[in-house]
Write a protein that holds these residues in place. Sequence first.
Motif, short mmCIF file in Angstrom:
data_model
loop_
_atom_site.label_atom_id
_atom_site.label_comp_id
_atom_site.label_asym_id
_atom_site.label_seq_id
_atom_site.Cartn_x
_atom_site.Cartn_y
_atom_site.Cartn_z
N PHE A 140 0.80 -1.22 0.00
CA PHE A 140 0.00 0.00 0.00
C PHE A 140 0.83 1.27 0.00
O PHE A 140 0.32 2.35 -0.29
CB PHE A 140 -0.92 0.02 1.23
N GLY A 141 2.10 1.19 0.36
CA GLY A 141 2.91 2.39 0.49
C GLY A 141 2.99 3.18 -0.80
O GLY A 141 3.27 2.63 -1.86
N GLY A 142 2.76 4.48 -0.71
CA GLY A 142 2.84 5.35 -1.89
C GLY A 142 1.63 5.27 -2.79
O GLY A 142 1.70 5.72 -3.94
N ASN A 143 0.51 4.74 -2.28
CA ASN A 143 -0.66 4.66 -3.16
C ASN A 143 -1.18 6.06 -3.46
O ASN A 143 -0.96 7.01 -2.70
CB ASN A 143 -1.74 3.75 -2.56
N PRO A 144 -1.87 6.25 -4.59
CA PRO A 144 -2.24 7.59 -5.05
C PRO A 144 -3.09 8.38 -4.06
O PRO A 144 -2.93 9.60 -3.94
CB PRO A 144 -3.01 7.33 -6.35
N VAL A 145 -3.98 7.71 -3.33
CA VAL A 145 -4.87 8.43 -2.42
C VAL A 145 -4.10 9.00 -1.24
O VAL A 145 -4.26 10.17 -0.88
CB VAL A 145 -6.02 7.51 -1.94
N ALA A 146 -3.25 8.18 -0.62
CA ALA A 146 -2.46 8.66 0.51
C ALA A 146 -1.51 9.77 0.06
O ALA A 146 -1.29 10.75 0.80
CB ALA A 146 -1.68 7.52 1.14
N CYS A 147 -0.94 9.65 -1.13
CA CYS A 147 -0.02 10.67 -1.62
C CYS A 147 -0.76 11.96 -1.96
O CYS A 147 -0.23 13.06 -1.74
CB CYS A 147 0.75 10.17 -2.82
N ALA A 148 -1.97 11.85 -2.47
CA ALA A 148 -2.78 13.04 -2.72
C ALA A 148 -3.07 13.76 -1.40
O ALA A 148 -3.06 15.00 -1.33
CB ALA A 148 -4.08 12.67 -3.42
N ALA A 149 -3.32 12.99 -0.35
CA ALA A 149 -3.52 13.58 0.97
C ALA A 149 -2.26 14.31 1.44
O ALA A 149 -2.32 15.43 1.96
CB ALA A 149 -3.93 12.51 1.97
N GLY A 150 -1.11 13.67 1.25
CA GLY A 150 0.15 14.30 1.65
C GLY A 150 0.39 15.61 0.92
O GLY A 150 0.82 16.60 1.52
N LEU A 151 0.11 15.63 -0.36
CA LEU A 151 0.28 16.86 -1.13
C LEU A 151 -0.67 17.95 -0.64
O LEU A 151 -0.29 19.13 -0.55
CB LEU A 151 0.03 16.59 -2.61
N ALA A 152 -1.90 17.56 -0.29
CA ALA A 152 -2.87 18.54 0.23
C ALA A 152 -2.39 19.13 1.54
O ALA A 152 -2.54 20.33 1.79
CB ALA A 152 -4.24 17.88 0.40
N VAL A 153 -1.83 18.29 2.40
CA VAL A 153 -1.30 18.80 3.68
C VAL A 153 -0.18 19.80 3.44
O VAL A 153 -0.18 20.90 4.02
CB VAL A 153 -0.81 17.62 4.56
N LEU A 154 0.78 19.46 2.60
CA LEU A 154 1.91 20.36 2.35
C LEU A 154 1.45 21.67 1.71
O LEU A 154 1.92 22.75 2.09
CB LEU A 154 2.94 19.67 1.46
N ARG A 155 0.52 21.59 0.75
CA ARG A 155 0.00 22.81 0.12
C ARG A 155 -0.71 23.69 1.13
O ARG A 155 -0.54 24.92 1.14
CB ARG A 155 -0.95 22.46 -1.03
N THR A 156 -1.49 23.08 1.99
CA THR A 156 -2.28 23.85 2.96
C THR A 156 -1.38 24.51 3.99
O THR A 156 -1.63 25.65 4.41
CB THR A 156 -3.32 22.94 3.65
N ILE A 157 -0.35 23.82 4.44
CA ILE A 157 0.60 24.43 5.38
C ILE A 157 1.17 25.71 4.78
O ILE A 157 1.28 26.74 5.47
CB ILE A 157 1.73 23.44 5.73
N GLU A 158 1.49 25.67 3.49
CA GLU A 158 2.05 26.84 2.82
C GLU A 158 0.99 27.91 2.56
O GLU A 158 1.17 29.09 2.91
CB GLU A 158 2.69 26.43 1.50
N GLU A 159 -0.14 27.51 2.00
CA GLU A 159 -1.15 28.48 1.57
C GLU A 159 -1.84 29.17 2.75
O GLU A 159 -2.23 30.34 2.65
CB GLU A 159 -2.19 27.79 0.69
N GLU A 160 -1.99 28.48 3.87
CA GLU A 160 -2.66 29.06 5.04
C GLU A 160 -1.66 29.65 6.04
O GLU A 160 -2.07 30.08 7.13
CB GLU A 160 -3.55 28.02 5.71
#
Length: 395
Positions: free
Chosen positions: A278-298
């Motif tokens: 399961f490691g690196g599956n698209p859904v978990a990675c999409a979540a990770g990208l959302a977290v990193l974007r939100t930390i920056e944008e907010e």
Amino acid sequence: MTDPTISERYVGALMNTFGPPKLALVRGEGAHVWDENGKEYVDFLGGIAVNALGHNHPALVAAVTEQLSTLGHISNFFTSGPQVELAERLLALVPGGETGRVFFANSGTEANEAAFKLTRKTGRTKLVAASGAFHGRTMGALALTSKEAYRAPFEPLPGDVTFVPYGDAEALAAAVTDETAAIVLEPIQGEAGVIVPPAGYLAKAREIADARGALLWLDEVQSGLGRTGRMFAHEDSGVVADIVTLAKGLGGGLPIGACLGLGRAATLFEPGNHGTTFGGNPVACAAGLAVLRTIEEEGLLEHVTVLGQKLRDGLAADPRVSEVSGEGLFIGVVLPEGNTATVAAKALEAGFILNNATPDRIRLVPPLVVTSDDVEALLSAWPAILDQAHEEGRP
């Protein structure tokens, strides 16, 4: 006859690895959660530093929903855009990442298992870890975890691990030899109650590792990704690690971990050396990208820095608190009465979720989006919580 509660059903259905649950939670919003009876709590534990964006954050919900409706799981015979993009993003953020590569796993303990195996590829087998360390519960990660109660039922554990006092550079230097594969350290210890090492300790560890040809492995599973007001707790030390492990807040609640190999550690693994379904599956990675974007944008790094200082100062103002440690929203509160279990219980009654990490240390790791009002509410309730805990402990 009434139907059994979720907590009552838990006892009959789940293995007794955690003891009875404190609560059965049914929904959350931001840093607030509600139990099955409708009572509201402000969550200063954040799923143990996992819910970086709290609950029901629109950016995380949208990213996961869109990805799951497009491409869910594909196995590691293939790759996906979110997997590659998240790896690139992490390498762009971590010190020394321009020379790095990433292995994705499902959790912190799995990221550390990968790192443990990576150290074996040096041809050496000995590791040096710190007292008070927590690196996970699987057999390899447990071998690096110092708490006797966790270790004893499962010994003998794999590996050849020496433990030294955390923060003691001289003891570290004495323990590391030409046979040491890696030094394993948390930049700030979490499970031990948020212990901050002396200034220069990580730099000294880097020097010691270099002198002996060992790797320096920093476990940022709990301290990384905005928790301290920086993306990585070690980034102000000037140190470039050989291995950095991540998890917890990376997925904002979805299970994902990452082992970052930097410099010579980036290419130690070869095909067949390690793997994951399961490691690196698209859904978990999409979540990770959302977290990193939100930390920056907010602007959450600044938010964490400012609000964390306010919270630490407010907690320390009570004379019954002997020390407040940590950085950002990674906070340890030392209570010399040694009654932290009672304090956490009284806080829960008052509608606040805290963690009694040790008998004399409370740990607070709330969502990075916790609000000033949430902090004010806890600080207003704090004296009464301590009063009630003290009264309950009197003979």
